[in-house]
Design a protein around this motif. Sequence first.
Motif, PDB file in Angstrom:
ATOM      1  N   ALA A   1      37.087  -6.746 -12.996  1.00  0.00           N
ATOM      2  CA  ALA A   1      36.665  -5.380 -12.667  1.00  0.00           C
ATOM      3  C   ALA A   1      36.324  -5.129 -11.207  1.00  0.00           C
ATOM      4  N   PHE A   2      36.237  -6.160 -10.371  1.00  0.00           N
ATOM      5  CA  PHE A   2      35.794  -5.952  -8.986  1.00  0.00           C
ATOM      6  C   PHE A   2      36.974  -5.947  -8.041  1.00  0.00           C
ATOM      7  N   SER A   3      36.951  -5.016  -7.105  1.00  0.00           N
ATOM      8  CA  SER A   3      37.915  -5.029  -6.011  1.00  0.00           C
ATOM      9  C   SER A   3      37.167  -4.666  -4.737  1.00  0.00           C
ATOM     10  N   SER A   4      37.503  -5.313  -3.673  1.00  0.00           N
ATOM     11  CA  SER A   4      36.798  -5.132  -2.404  1.00  0.00           C
ATOM     12  C   SER A   4      37.319  -3.884  -1.694  1.00  0.00           C
ATOM     13  N   PRO A   5      36.457  -3.209  -0.907  1.00  0.00           N
ATOM     14  CA  PRO A   5      35.042  -3.504  -0.713  1.00  0.00           C
ATOM     15  C   PRO A   5      34.159  -2.692  -1.670  1.00  0.00           C
ATOM     16  N   GLY A   6      33.404  -3.378  -2.471  1.00  0.00           N
ATOM     17  CA  GLY A   6      32.366  -2.745  -3.270  1.00  0.00           C
ATOM     18  C   GLY A   6      32.832  -1.882  -4.422  1.00  0.00           C
ATOM     19  N   ARG A   7      34.073  -2.008  -4.875  1.00  0.00           N
ATOM     20  CA  ARG A   7      34.532  -1.188  -5.996  1.00  0.00           C
ATOM     21  C   ARG A   7      34.428  -2.002  -7.283  1.00  0.00           C
TER      22      ARG A   7
ATOM     23  N   GLY B   1      25.648  -1.343  -0.237  1.00  0.00           N
ATOM     24  CA  GLY B   1      26.134  -0.979   1.078  1.00  0.00           C
ATOM     25  C   GLY B   1      25.057  -0.308   1.911  1.00  0.00           C
ATOM     26  N   VAL B   2      24.804  -0.837   3.108  1.00  0.00           N
ATOM     27  CA  VAL B   2      23.846  -0.253   4.048  1.00  0.00           C
ATOM     28  C   VAL B   2      24.625   0.222   5.265  1.00  0.00           C
ATOM     29  N   PRO B   3      24.502   1.512   5.636  1.00  0.00           N
ATOM     30  CA  PRO B   3      25.237   2.011   6.805  1.00  0.00           C
ATOM     31  C   PRO B   3      24.888   1.211   8.059  1.00  0.00           C
TER      32      PRO B   3
ATOM     33  N   ASN C   1      30.436   1.373  10.373  1.00  0.00           N
ATOM     34  CA  ASN C   1      30.777   0.316   9.415  1.00  0.00           C
ATOM     35  C   ASN C   1      29.676   0.173   8.362  1.00  0.00           C
ATOM     36  N   THR C   2      29.897  -0.698   7.393  1.00  0.00           N
ATOM     37  CA  THR C   2      28.947  -0.883   6.304  1.00  0.00           C
ATOM     38  C   THR C   2      28.568  -2.349   6.208  1.00  0.00           C
ATOM     39  N   TYR C   3      27.266  -2.606   6.075  1.00  0.00           N
ATOM     40  CA  TYR C   3      26.773  -3.952   5.821  1.00  0.00           C
ATOM     41  C   TYR C   3      26.485  -4.087   4.325  1.00  0.00           C
TER      42      TYR C   3
ATOM     43  N   ILE D   1      26.872 -17.027  12.198  1.00  0.00           N
ATOM     44  CA  ILE D   1      25.416 -17.025  12.067  1.00  0.00           C
ATOM     45  C   ILE D   1      24.782 -16.034  13.036  1.00  0.00           C
ATOM     46  N   GLU D   2      25.290 -15.981  14.265  1.00  0.00           N
ATOM     47  CA  GLU D   2      24.759 -15.027  15.244  1.00  0.00           C
ATOM     48  C   GLU D   2      24.972 -13.589  14.780  1.00  0.00           C
ATOM     49  N   GLU D   3      26.136 -13.308  14.234  1.00  0.00           N
ATOM     50  CA  GLU D   3      26.418 -11.959  13.750  1.00  0.00           C
ATOM     51  C   GLU D   3      25.554 -11.631  12.530  1.00  0.00           C
ATOM     52  N   GLU D   4      25.309 -12.623  11.689  1.00  0.00           N
ATOM     53  CA  GLU D   4      24.440 -12.407  10.537  1.00  0.00           C
ATOM     54  C   GLU D   4      23.028 -12.070  10.976  1.00  0.00           C
ATOM     55  N   LYS D   5      22.555 -12.711  12.053  1.00  0.00           N
ATOM     56  CA  LYS D   5      21.215 -12.415  12.567  1.00  0.00           C
ATOM     57  C   LYS D   5      21.136 -10.979  13.055  1.00  0.00           C
ATOM     58  N   ARG D   6      22.132 -10.515  13.805  1.00  0.00           N
ATOM     59  CA  ARG D   6      22.136  -9.130  14.277  1.00  0.00           C
ATOM     60  C   ARG D   6      22.219  -8.167  13.098  1.00  0.00           C
ATOM     61  N   ARG D   7      23.023  -8.528  12.117  1.00  0.00           N
ATOM     62  CA  ARG D   7      23.165  -7.701  10.920  1.00  0.00           C
ATOM     63  C   ARG D   7      21.831  -7.567  10.190  1.00  0.00           C
ATOM     64  N   GLU D   8      21.132  -8.689  10.027  1.00  0.00           N
ATOM     65  CA  GLU D   8      19.842  -8.651   9.328  1.00  0.00           C
ATOM     66  C   GLU D   8      18.822  -7.809  10.099  1.00  0.00           C
ATOM     67  N   ASP D   9      18.791  -7.961  11.421  1.00  0.00           N
ATOM     68  CA  ASP D   9      17.850  -7.168  12.233  1.00  0.00           C
ATOM     69  C   ASP D   9      18.114  -5.675  12.061  1.00  0.00           C
ATOM     70  N   TRP D  10      19.401  -5.309  12.016  1.00  0.00           N
ATOM     71  CA  TRP D  10      19.750  -3.896  11.836  1.00  0.00           C
ATOM     72  C   TRP D  10      19.280  -3.395  10.472  1.00  0.00           C
ATOM     73  N   ILE D  11      19.545  -4.153   9.437  1.00  0.00           N
ATOM     74  CA  ILE D  11      19.172  -3.740   8.080  1.00  0.00           C
ATOM     75  C   ILE D  11      17.661  -3.602   7.963  1.00  0.00           C
TER      76      ILE D  11
END
Length: 329
Positions: free
Chosen positions: A159-165, A228-230, A235-237, A273-283
């Motif tokens: 039932a799942f198809s990316s992204p988020g369907r 999904g977080v804008p 883009n969407t995180y 990992i660096e991008e994940e850190k920036r992503r987490e800070d944004w969220i």
Amino acid sequence: MDPHAVPLLRRADLVERGWHSRRVRRELDVGFLRSIRPGMYARAADVDGLSREEKIVVKARALARTSGSPPVFCGLTAAALLGLPCLRDDGGLHVLTAESRPSSGAGVVRHRSLTEGTELVEVEGLRCTPLARTMADVARAETREVSVSIADAALRARAFSSPGRYDVEDAERLREEALSWARTSPRGRRAAEKVLLFADGRAQLPGESVSRLRLHDLGFAPPSLQVGVPGPHGNTYWVDFGLDDVAAWGEFDGRVKYRGIAAAEGKTPQRVIEEEKRREDWIRGTTRRHVARWGWEDLGDAATLGLRLAAFGITPPRGGARSAHRGAQ
């Protein structure tokens, strides 16, 4: 290597090469050969790097090569053939038999079940139970962790198809089919029903499936999955868990997860990992919610995950919320 392409060597094949018993034992001792099942071998270089599921597939191929009639695989073996994650390998190959008093041979666990007239599927020439029945069989016999991981993955595959369907109706059809199979036998029926009602194909990895169980045991309400977080620039995180009852986010961090991201996007693990850190800070900054991360080492039991969450200021609501969950009690 594709487990369906791993060369299998019969004892007769080795004899033709001049490898008699003493030579075979020596090659096993030094680690050049691996015994797949009695009388069937493979080169260590071909199998040592395979995943747990892929090794089960290789063992299933070996049994099929040495059986008088094509076996019908079920349970954990069928799950591996269908590409579902197996948190453990019990060492046995699970097959169906119509015999009234099934016996088990070397490394084979036979399950009494009539297969005549039953719809089967074929994977690279190997016959096994279909997705819904495999979900039910595993849920009747295995632990919650193994069963939920496989049921989640089966629903996701359907039932799942990316992204988020996520096709909820398609997932429910598969769930109901699995429940029907689970109810054909009283053995393990109640446990299977709980697992199948709890399953959710929005969980991406076995670690997320086990995390859901631990969150449930701690008393959190059912989390939102793959939220999904804008993000910046339109883009969407995507976040693994929305712990909405306590206004927090949760992320399961597995080493395989980051290796997969790095490989798919052509990046180094450090860059990911660096991008994940920036992503987490944004969220965290845009949603004003706590964000907790955990890994397999935090999932041994609910109490261990609870301590990890508490370190991020996240605790279950007073009184818990277990009554809100379907299944898995």
